[in-house]
Design a protein around this motif. Structure first.
Motif, PDB file in Angstrom:
ATOM      1  N   ASP A  64       1.195  -1.409   0.390  1.00  0.00           N
ATOM      2  CA  ASP A  64       0.002   0.015  -0.120  1.00  0.00           C
ATOM      3  C   ASP A  64       1.176   1.118  -0.205  1.00  0.00           C
ATOM      4  O   ASP A  64       2.172   1.284   0.509  1.00  0.00           O
ATOM      5  CB  ASP A  64      -0.927   0.453   1.274  1.00  0.00           C
ATOM      6  N   MET A  65       0.543   2.058  -0.378  1.00  0.00           N
ATOM      7  CA  MET A  65       1.233   3.712  -0.121  1.00  0.00           C
ATOM      8  C   MET A  65      -0.077   5.159  -0.053  1.00  0.00           C
ATOM      9  O   MET A  65      -1.226   4.798  -0.212  1.00  0.00           O
ATOM     10  CB  MET A  65       1.887   4.240  -2.041  1.00  0.00           C
ATOM     11  N   GLY A  66       0.680   5.919   1.073  1.00  0.00           N
ATOM     12  CA  GLY A  66       0.078   6.841   1.291  1.00  0.00           C
ATOM     13  C   GLY A  66       0.734   7.986   1.188  1.00  0.00           C
ATOM     14  O   GLY A  66       1.826   8.049   1.359  1.00  0.00           O
ATOM     15  N   TRP A  67      -0.146   8.890   1.744  1.00  0.00           N
ATOM     16  CA  TRP A  67      -0.094  10.133   1.965  1.00  0.00           C
ATOM     17  C   TRP A  67      -0.291  10.960   3.230  1.00  0.00           C
ATOM     18  O   TRP A  67      -1.101  11.078   3.775  1.00  0.00           O
ATOM     19  CB  TRP A  67       0.116  11.276   1.104  1.00  0.00           C
ATOM     20  N   TYR A  68       0.834  11.204   3.866  1.00  0.00           N
ATOM     21  CA  TYR A  68       0.357  11.784   5.624  1.00  0.00           C
ATOM     22  C   TYR A  68       0.810  12.983   5.354  1.00  0.00           C
ATOM     23  O   TYR A  68       1.801  13.164   4.132  1.00  0.00           O
ATOM     24  CB  TYR A  68       0.868  11.466   6.601  1.00  0.00           C
ATOM     25  N   ILE A 125      -3.820   4.473  -0.705  1.00  0.00           N
ATOM     26  CA  ILE A 125      -4.420   3.715  -2.083  1.00  0.00           C
ATOM     27  C   ILE A 125      -3.607   2.142  -1.289  1.00  0.00           C
ATOM     28  O   ILE A 125      -2.690   1.803  -0.990  1.00  0.00           O
ATOM     29  CB  ILE A 125      -4.153   4.008  -3.224  1.00  0.00           C
ATOM     30  N   ILE A 126      -4.626   0.779  -1.585  1.00  0.00           N
ATOM     31  CA  ILE A 126      -4.873  -0.336  -1.003  1.00  0.00           C
ATOM     32  C   ILE A 126      -5.367  -0.895  -2.122  1.00  0.00           C
ATOM     33  O   ILE A 126      -6.583  -1.078  -2.093  1.00  0.00           O
ATOM     34  CB  ILE A 126      -4.579  -0.282   0.409  1.00  0.00           C
ATOM     35  N   SER A 127      -4.400  -1.548  -3.307  1.00  0.00           N
ATOM     36  CA  SER A 127      -4.844  -2.859  -4.426  1.00  0.00           C
ATOM     37  C   SER A 127      -5.986  -1.964  -5.428  1.00  0.00           C
ATOM     38  O   SER A 127      -7.557  -2.441  -5.669  1.00  0.00           O
ATOM     39  CB  SER A 127      -5.384  -3.954  -3.816  1.00  0.00           C
ATOM     40  N   GLY A 128      -5.631  -0.999  -5.917  1.00  0.00           N
ATOM     41  CA  GLY A 128      -6.289   0.185  -5.991  1.00  0.00           C
ATOM     42  C   GLY A 128      -8.109   0.705  -5.894  1.00  0.00           C
ATOM     43  O   GLY A 128      -8.213   1.703  -6.239  1.00  0.00           O
ATOM     44  N   SER A 129      -7.647   0.550  -4.207  1.00  0.00           N
ATOM     45  CA  SER A 129      -8.974   1.526  -3.772  1.00  0.00           C
ATOM     46  C   SER A 129      -8.323   2.133  -3.050  1.00  0.00           C
ATOM     47  O   SER A 129      -7.235   2.255  -2.300  1.00  0.00           O
ATOM     48  CB  SER A 129      -9.527   0.460  -2.319  1.00  0.00           C
ATOM     49  N   THR A 130      -8.839   3.553  -2.950  1.00  0.00           N
ATOM     50  CA  THR A 130      -8.664   4.731  -1.795  1.00  0.00           C
ATOM     51  C   THR A 130      -9.830   5.357  -0.656  1.00  0.00           C
ATOM     52  O   THR A 130     -10.888   4.941  -1.413  1.00  0.00           O
ATOM     53  CB  THR A 130      -8.312   6.093  -2.934  1.00  0.00           C
ATOM     54  N   ASN A 131      -8.759   5.337  -0.215  1.00  0.00           N
ATOM     55  CA  ASN A 131      -9.340   6.488   1.134  1.00  0.00           C
ATOM     56  C   ASN A 131      -8.605   7.969   1.528  1.00  0.00           C
ATOM     57  O   ASN A 131      -8.108   7.888   1.671  1.00  0.00           O
ATOM     58  CB  ASN A 131      -9.494   6.060   2.368  1.00  0.00           C
ATOM     59  N   THR A 179      -6.403  13.943  -5.316  1.00  0.00           N
ATOM     60  CA  THR A 179      -7.022  12.444  -5.651  1.00  0.00           C
ATOM     61  C   THR A 179      -5.401  11.884  -5.561  1.00  0.00           C
ATOM     62  O   THR A 179      -4.471  12.510  -6.061  1.00  0.00           O
ATOM     63  CB  THR A 179      -7.039  12.058  -7.232  1.00  0.00           C
ATOM     64  N   ILE A 180      -5.657  10.089  -4.832  1.00  0.00           N
ATOM     65  CA  ILE A 180      -4.388  10.083  -4.565  1.00  0.00           C
ATOM     66  C   ILE A 180      -4.249   8.593  -5.988  1.00  0.00           C
ATOM     67  O   ILE A 180      -5.253   7.728  -6.412  1.00  0.00           O
ATOM     68  CB  ILE A 180      -3.983   9.039  -3.694  1.00  0.00           C
ATOM     69  N   SER A 181      -3.029   8.500  -6.587  1.00  0.00           N
ATOM     70  CA  SER A 181      -2.979   7.056  -7.780  1.00  0.00           C
ATOM     71  C   SER A 181      -1.750   6.347  -7.394  1.00  0.00           C
ATOM     72  O   SER A 181      -0.601   6.976  -7.546  1.00  0.00           O
ATOM     73  CB  SER A 181      -3.785   7.564  -9.346  1.00  0.00           C
ATOM     74  N   ARG A 182      -1.846   5.137  -8.572  1.00  0.00           N
ATOM     75  CA  ARG A 182      -0.155   5.228  -8.407  1.00  0.00           C
ATOM     76  C   ARG A 182      -0.027   4.607 -10.032  1.00  0.00           C
ATOM     77  O   ARG A 182      -1.038   3.816 -10.815  1.00  0.00           O
ATOM     78  CB  ARG A 182      -0.029   3.452  -7.279  1.00  0.00           C
ATOM     79  N   ASP A 183       1.194   4.688 -10.526  1.00  0.00           N
ATOM     80  CA  ASP A 183       1.816   3.452 -11.357  1.00  0.00           C
ATOM     81  C   ASP A 183       2.431   2.485 -11.250  1.00  0.00           C
ATOM     82  O   ASP A 183       4.147   2.629 -10.454  1.00  0.00           O
ATOM     83  CB  ASP A 183       2.624   5.039 -11.701  1.00  0.00           C
ATOM     84  N   ASN A 184       2.422   1.539 -10.984  1.00  0.00           N
ATOM     85  CA  ASN A 184       3.125   0.233 -10.384  1.00  0.00           C
ATOM     86  C   ASN A 184       3.845  -0.136 -11.068  1.00  0.00           C
ATOM     87  O   ASN A 184       4.946  -0.244 -10.829  1.00  0.00           O
ATOM     88  CB  ASN A 184       1.738  -1.295 -10.275  1.00  0.00           C
TER      89      ASN A 184
END
Length: 121
Positions: free
Chosen positions: A33-37, A51-57, A67-72
């Motif tokens: 997982d990846m996140g911003w604090y 963002i965890i497995s494509g789900s965001t909170n 908006t949080i996103s990931r480039d795997n």
């Protein structure tokens, strides 16, 4: 073994936008997982988005604006911040739960060095 490097902070006027990037490097097997604090002066560090497995909170104060996103493929997370407010001013930290290793697999949570975001006229 693993590093997180953030970029994209700066000074912006209220209502403006910034995009933060967090690139992970090293002997990475999987980013779980990846996140911003963020941490404002005199306040505790708070989770902004994850963002965890494509789900965001998101924390309520940024919903609809960030908006949080990931480039795997690039092991990189982004935080697009729109309609910025002075109360968004803080040091923003990337955080990631990473499985890594060349011979023996290990798992650890890492922090980036932080990037300053200042929203001011």
């Amino acid at each position: 073994q693993v590093q997180l490097v953030e970029s994209g902070g700066g000074l912006v006027q209220p209502g403006g936008s910034l995009r933060l990037s967090c690139a992970a490097s090293g002997s990475i097997i999987r980013i779980n997982d990846m996140g911003w604090y963020r941490q404002a002066p005199g306040k505790e560090r708070e989770l902004v988005a994850v963002i965890i497995s494509g789900s965001t909170n998101y924390v309520d104060s940024v919903k609809g604006r960030f908006t949080i996103s990931r480039d795997n493929a690039k092991n990189t997370a982004y935080l697009q911040m729109n309609s910025l407010k002075p109360e968004d001013t803080a040091v923003y930290y990337c955080n990631a739960d990473i499985s890594y290793g060349n011979v023996v697999a290990r798992r650890q949570r890492y922090w980036g060095q932080g990037t300053q975001v200042t929203v001011s006229a």
